[in-house]
Design a protein around this motif. Structure first.
Motif, short mmCIF file in Angstrom:
data_model
loop_
_atom_site.label_atom_id
_atom_site.label_comp_id
_atom_site.label_asym_id
_atom_site.label_seq_id
_atom_site.Cartn_x
_atom_site.Cartn_y
_atom_site.Cartn_z
N GLY A 48 27.69 65.86 37.05
CA GLY A 48 26.13 65.94 37.21
C GLY A 48 25.96 67.34 37.72
O GLY A 48 26.74 68.18 37.35
N THR A 50 23.26 70.52 38.55
CA THR A 50 22.53 71.68 37.86
C THR A 50 23.07 72.45 36.76
O THR A 50 22.65 72.90 35.86
CB THR A 50 21.74 72.44 38.75
OG1 THR A 50 22.52 73.21 39.79
CG2 THR A 50 20.67 71.64 39.69
N GLY A 53 24.05 71.69 32.88
CA GLY A 53 22.48 71.19 32.25
C GLY A 53 22.66 72.38 30.81
O GLY A 53 22.40 71.71 29.75
N PHE A 56 25.02 71.04 28.32
CA PHE A 56 24.69 69.97 27.57
C PHE A 56 23.61 70.31 26.52
O PHE A 56 23.75 69.73 25.41
CB PHE A 56 24.13 68.95 28.37
CG PHE A 56 24.86 68.56 29.57
CD1 PHE A 56 26.21 68.43 29.47
CD2 PHE A 56 24.53 68.13 30.71
CE1 PHE A 56 27.13 68.13 30.43
CE2 PHE A 56 25.38 67.27 31.78
CZ PHE A 56 26.83 67.61 31.55
N ASP A 57 22.59 71.06 26.98
CA ASP A 57 21.58 71.51 25.92
C ASP A 57 22.16 72.03 24.63
O ASP A 57 21.56 71.99 23.53
CB ASP A 57 20.58 72.51 26.64
CG ASP A 57 19.72 72.06 27.72
OD1 ASP A 57 19.76 70.88 27.98
OD2 ASP A 57 19.14 73.05 28.51
N CYS A 60 24.96 69.01 22.92
CA CYS A 60 24.13 67.72 22.17
C CYS A 60 23.97 68.07 20.77
O CYS A 60 23.82 67.02 20.08
CB CYS A 60 22.88 67.38 22.89
SG CYS A 60 21.60 68.58 22.79
N ASN A 87 22.89 61.28 38.40
CA ASN A 87 23.59 61.94 37.14
C ASN A 87 23.39 61.37 35.83
O ASN A 87 23.65 62.05 34.82
CB ASN A 87 25.00 62.28 37.75
CG ASN A 87 25.16 63.21 38.78
OD1 ASN A 87 24.69 64.08 39.41
ND2 ASN A 87 26.62 62.96 39.59
N LEU A 90 20.26 62.45 34.39
CA LEU A 90 20.59 63.75 33.77
C LEU A 90 21.26 63.82 32.51
O LEU A 90 20.74 64.36 31.42
CB LEU A 90 21.33 64.75 34.80
CG LEU A 90 21.91 66.10 34.32
CD1 LEU A 90 20.80 67.02 34.17
CD2 LEU A 90 23.07 66.60 34.94
N ILE A 91 22.22 62.97 32.34
CA ILE A 91 22.71 63.34 31.01
C ILE A 91 22.21 62.38 29.83
O ILE A 91 22.31 62.78 28.68
CB ILE A 91 24.48 62.76 31.04
CG1 ILE A 91 24.64 61.28 31.32
CG2 ILE A 91 25.11 63.61 31.98
CD1 ILE A 91 25.88 60.63 31.24
N LYS A 93 18.92 62.45 29.74
CA LYS A 93 18.04 63.59 29.09
C LYS A 93 18.44 64.76 28.67
O LYS A 93 17.68 65.22 27.56
CB LYS A 93 17.20 63.93 30.60
CG LYS A 93 16.21 64.95 30.26
CD LYS A 93 15.44 65.13 31.68
CE LYS A 93 13.99 66.32 31.37
NZ LYS A 93 13.59 66.58 32.64
N ARG A 94 19.65 65.38 29.03
CA ARG A 94 20.01 66.54 28.51
C ARG A 94 21.36 66.69 27.35
O ARG A 94 21.39 67.39 26.73
CB ARG A 94 20.20 67.62 29.71
CG ARG A 94 19.04 67.88 30.33
CD ARG A 94 19.32 68.94 31.41
NE ARG A 94 19.07 70.07 30.89
CZ ARG A 94 18.92 71.20 31.46
NH1 ARG A 94 19.05 71.13 32.89
NH2 ARG A 94 19.16 72.50 31.11
#
Length: 231
Positions: A48, A50, A53, A56-57, A60, A87, A90-91, A93-94
């Motif tokens: 998790g 910042t 992120g 992940f963007d 995905c 966390n 977070l995952i 969402k991203r």
């Protein structure tokens, strides 16, 4: 990692964080794609925080058979999923969006007052999926990784060669309990990647060399890993 063993890792440096995120996402998807040629299902474990992120963007949207990928966290804060400190939030969402929405999440949190109350339940959902295929780890300036912190209450257990899959952890400065994959499980991953940003973490990585895992937990999982760094 046995004491006295020579530790080697591959350090890859990037001109900027955006380039790192794109290249690391490509490497992770390439690892998953290769391993899916030989396995029915594979597990991707991610941190998790910042830093990952942007990775992940990009990840995905990778073109691979996400329906055969189990995604899980390397560690989680013991907070409800709707908390901004979650966390899992977070995952979802991203990472678990776009093509990766087809992946299956292996949870590290279910509602309970303390992680010990549901440890067996969580481990039962993970055990048949091991070993991890690909793991992405972070590292703090204190040289912790996942939620394996120097000075944590169950540090010795998390670093043990016969450690359980999951270890509840409470550490100085951490406002809530954590749950983490043990160093044994993290280190057994087929492909290991470590993501760090900034001069402070680069210095911490250099300072970890020669230290005991109790003082620098990253040492327990660093051998054979690829470290990705940008300022």
């Amino acid at each position: 990692m046995a004491r006295g063993k020579t530790m080697t890792y591959d350090l890859q440096t990037y001109p900027d964080r955006e380039m790192l995120a794109m290249d690391l996402a490509n490497q992770l998807s390439g690892d998953l794609r290769m391993l899916l040629k030989h396995e029915d299902r594979v597990v991707l474990a991610v941190p998790g925080g910042t830093s990952p992120g942007p990775v992940f963007d990009d990840l995905c949207a990778a073109d691979l058979d996400w329906s055969r990928v189990d995604v899980m966290l390397t560690d989680e804060r013991w907070v409800p999923e709707d908390s901004d400190r979650s966390n899992t939030k977070l995952i979802r969402k991203r990472l678990l969006v776009d093509r990766a929405a087809a992946a299956r999440l292996l949870p590290l949190y279910v509602p309970a007052h303390q992680p010990e109350e549901v440890l067996a339940e969580l481990e039962a959902q993970i055990v048949d999926a091991l070993p991890l295929a690909v793991v992405l780890l972070g590292m703090g300036t204190d040289m912790h990784t996942a939620s394996i912190f120097p000075g944590a209450d169950q540090l010795d257990l998390a670093l043990a060669h016969d450690a359980p899959i999951l270890v509840p952890m409470r550490a100085p400065g951490a406002p809530e309990p954590r749950i983490t994959l043990s160093a044994r499980v993290l280190n057994d991953a087929i492909r290991k990647h470590v993501l760090i940003f900034g001069a402070d973490k680069r210095d911490a990585l250099d300072n970890a060399k020669g230290k005991k895992p109790e003082d620098a937990p990253i040492i327990a999982v660093l051998d054979g890993a690829t470290v990705h760094w940008a300022e």
